[in-house]
Motif scaffolding. Structure first.
Motif, PDB file in Angstrom:
ATOM      1  N   LEU A   3      -9.452  21.582  14.141  1.00 58.54           N
ATOM      2  CA  LEU A   3      -8.071  21.572  13.658  1.00 58.54           C
ATOM      3  C   LEU A   3      -7.377  20.257  13.984  1.00 58.54           C
ATOM      4  O   LEU A   3      -6.534  19.788  13.227  1.00 58.54           O
ATOM      5  CB  LEU A   3      -7.274  22.723  14.277  1.00 58.54           C
ATOM      6  N   SER A   4      -7.746  19.646  15.104  1.00 53.36           N
ATOM      7  CA  SER A   4      -7.041  18.433  15.510  1.00 53.36           C
ATOM      8  C   SER A   4      -7.414  17.205  14.696  1.00 53.36           C
ATOM      9  O   SER A   4      -6.726  16.207  14.760  1.00 53.36           O
ATOM     10  CB  SER A   4      -7.261  18.163  17.002  1.00 53.36           C
ATOM     11  N   LEU A  28       1.347  28.031  18.798  1.00 53.80           N
ATOM     12  CA  LEU A  28       0.253  27.294  18.169  1.00 53.80           C
ATOM     13  C   LEU A  28       0.753  25.967  17.595  1.00 53.80           C
ATOM     14  O   LEU A  28       0.081  24.934  17.731  1.00 53.80           O
ATOM     15  CB  LEU A  28      -0.412  28.143  17.084  1.00 53.80           C
ATOM     16  N   GLU A  29       1.913  25.981  16.962  1.00 51.34           N
ATOM     17  CA  GLU A  29       2.457  24.726  16.441  1.00 51.34           C
ATOM     18  C   GLU A  29       2.637  23.715  17.568  1.00 51.34           C
ATOM     19  O   GLU A  29       2.244  22.546  17.439  1.00 51.34           O
ATOM     20  CB  GLU A  29       3.793  24.955  15.727  1.00 51.34           C
ATOM     21  N   ALA A  30       3.211  24.147  18.692  1.00 56.92           N
ATOM     22  CA  ALA A  30       3.429  23.240  19.828  1.00 56.92           C
ATOM     23  C   ALA A  30       2.102  22.735  20.382  1.00 56.92           C
ATOM     24  O   ALA A  30       1.963  21.540  20.692  1.00 56.92           O
ATOM     25  CB  ALA A  30       4.229  23.951  20.919  1.00 56.92           C
ATOM     26  N   LYS A  31       1.124  23.616  20.487  1.00 55.53           N
ATOM     27  CA  LYS A  31      -0.196  23.226  20.992  1.00 55.53           C
ATOM     28  C   LYS A  31      -0.832  22.168  20.088  1.00 55.53           C
ATOM     29  O   LYS A  31      -1.373  21.164  20.566  1.00 55.53           O
ATOM     30  CB  LYS A  31      -1.098  24.466  21.080  1.00 55.53           C
ATOM     31  N   LEU A  32      -0.778  22.402  18.784  1.00 59.16           N
ATOM     32  CA  LEU A  32      -1.396  21.469  17.842  1.00 59.16           C
ATOM     33  C   LEU A  32      -0.666  20.126  17.829  1.00 59.16           C
ATOM     34  O   LEU A  32      -1.307  19.064  17.789  1.00 59.16           O
ATOM     35  CB  LEU A  32      -1.435  22.077  16.442  1.00 59.16           C
ATOM     36  N   HIS A  37      -2.061  16.786  16.224  1.00 60.65           N
ATOM     37  CA  HIS A  37      -2.286  17.299  14.874  1.00 60.65           C
ATOM     38  C   HIS A  37      -0.977  17.320  14.091  1.00 60.65           C
ATOM     39  O   HIS A  37       0.105  17.436  14.663  1.00 60.65           O
ATOM     40  CB  HIS A  37      -2.868  18.714  14.923  1.00 60.65           C
ATOM     41  N   LYS A  38      -1.094  17.240  12.768  1.00 62.58           N
ATOM     42  CA  LYS A  38       0.081  17.331  11.901  1.00 62.58           C
ATOM     43  C   LYS A  38       0.423  18.818  11.725  1.00 62.58           C
ATOM     44  O   LYS A  38      -0.270  19.536  11.018  1.00 62.58           O
ATOM     45  CB  LYS A  38      -0.202  16.677  10.553  1.00 62.58           C
ATOM     46  N   ALA A  39       1.468  19.241  12.395  1.00 58.87           N
ATOM     47  CA  ALA A  39       1.911  20.633  12.326  1.00 58.87           C
ATOM     48  C   ALA A  39       3.431  20.643  12.290  1.00 58.87           C
ATOM     49  O   ALA A  39       4.085  20.004  13.109  1.00 58.87           O
ATOM     50  CB  ALA A  39       1.404  21.427  13.529  1.00 58.87           C
ATOM     51  N   VAL A  40       3.977  21.356  11.310  1.00 62.63           N
ATOM     52  CA  VAL A  40       5.415  21.483  11.148  1.00 62.63           C
ATOM     53  C   VAL A  40       5.736  22.929  10.792  1.00 62.63           C
ATOM     54  O   VAL A  40       4.835  23.701  10.463  1.00 62.63           O
ATOM     55  CB  VAL A  40       5.971  20.549  10.037  1.00 62.63           C
ATOM     56  N   MET A 182      -7.333  33.803  17.732  1.00 66.14           N
ATOM     57  CA  MET A 182      -8.061  34.001  16.481  1.00 66.14           C
ATOM     58  C   MET A 182      -7.435  33.209  15.329  1.00 66.14           C
ATOM     59  O   MET A 182      -8.112  32.867  14.366  1.00 66.14           O
ATOM     60  CB  MET A 182      -8.108  35.484  16.132  1.00 66.14           C
ATOM     61  N   ALA A 183      -6.142  32.901  15.435  1.00 63.93           N
ATOM     62  CA  ALA A 183      -5.474  32.146  14.362  1.00 63.93           C
ATOM     63  C   ALA A 183      -6.177  30.819  14.122  1.00 63.93           C
ATOM     64  O   ALA A 183      -6.388  30.426  12.975  1.00 63.93           O
ATOM     65  CB  ALA A 183      -4.000  31.918  14.708  1.00 63.93           C
ATOM     66  N   GLU A 184      -6.555  30.133  15.178  1.00 61.61           N
ATOM     67  CA  GLU A 184      -7.214  28.846  15.018  1.00 61.61           C
ATOM     68  C   GLU A 184      -8.539  28.979  14.281  1.00 61.61           C
ATOM     69  O   GLU A 184      -8.866  28.159  13.415  1.00 61.61           O
ATOM     70  CB  GLU A 184      -7.411  28.170  16.367  1.00 61.61           C
ATOM     71  N   ALA A 185      -9.308  30.014  14.622  1.00 59.07           N
ATOM     72  CA  ALA A 185     -10.596  30.226  13.940  1.00 59.07           C
ATOM     73  C   ALA A 185     -10.386  30.531  12.464  1.00 59.07           C
ATOM     74  O   ALA A 185     -11.117  30.030  11.603  1.00 59.07           O
ATOM     75  CB  ALA A 185     -11.365  31.361  14.626  1.00 59.07           C
TER      76      ALA A 185
END
Length: 191
Positions: A3-4, A28-32, A37-40, A182-185
């Protein structure tokens, strides 16, 4: 590819309660983002909070500010915002994780908007036409906001792959979720 290091931007679409600090989407957004990672996420509305059109417009504005591929990560009514958006707009989406959609066509428990209020605010009927992008629909066996059978029908109508999560309630802090690994998977399957 992890994901990263995917070129896609993950766009989080929260439900009607917007951003909740302990929610798996927020975490998850904060972690990414911390991992580069591009997360908004779609920003909270200040007015017209129950308006489906306002929610769809906010999603569209956020999508249009993103360059490159987009993967949507929606939860609850955020799933319904996503499917309403897909019916009205043509921006290419790489894929979507649609987690525990709220069944707005069926009366919700006490404390949630009534069918009449949802109708007045443009939510009904919920779109059931095939989505123009790949999707994974994650369903709970004991969600108070949607029966497993109804969500399975939505997934089939949308052309999404159904994932049976077992008994996870509404997959929110009230159901014991904070982090949801599980969301990441599942997102990774969309890359």
């Amino acid at each position: 590819m992890t994901l990263s290091n995917t070129p896609s931007t993950l766009l989080f679409v929260p439900g009607l309660r917007d951003h909740v600090a302990e929610h798996w989407q927020t975490l998850l957004e904060a972690k990414l983002r911390a991992a580069g990672h591009k997360a908004v996420s779609v920003p909270p509305l200040e007015v017209d909070k129950l308006s489906c059109a306002a929610r769809v417009a906010a999603l569209d504005k956020t999508i249009n500010a993103i360059e490159g591929p987009v993967i949507l990560v929606a939860h609850s009514a955020g799933v319904m915002i996503t499917v309403h958006w897909a019916r009205r707009h043509t921006r290419k989406i790489h894929g979507a994780l649609l987690a525990t959609p709220a069944d707005l066509d069926t009366p919700l428990p006490s404390g949630y908007p009534t069918r009449e209020v949802l109708q007045e605010n443009g939510w009904l009927p919920c779109p059931r036409n095939p989505l123009p992008f790949p999707s994974i629909v994650a369903a709970s066996r004991d969600d108070p906001l949607a029966s497993f059978e109804r969500v399975a029908g939505m997934a089939a109508d949308w052309g999404g792959r159904l994932v049976d999560l077992g008994e996870v309630g509404h997959l929110n802090p009230a159901a014991g979720f904070g982090p949801w690994p599980m969301a990441e998977a599942l997102i990774h399957e969309l890359i």
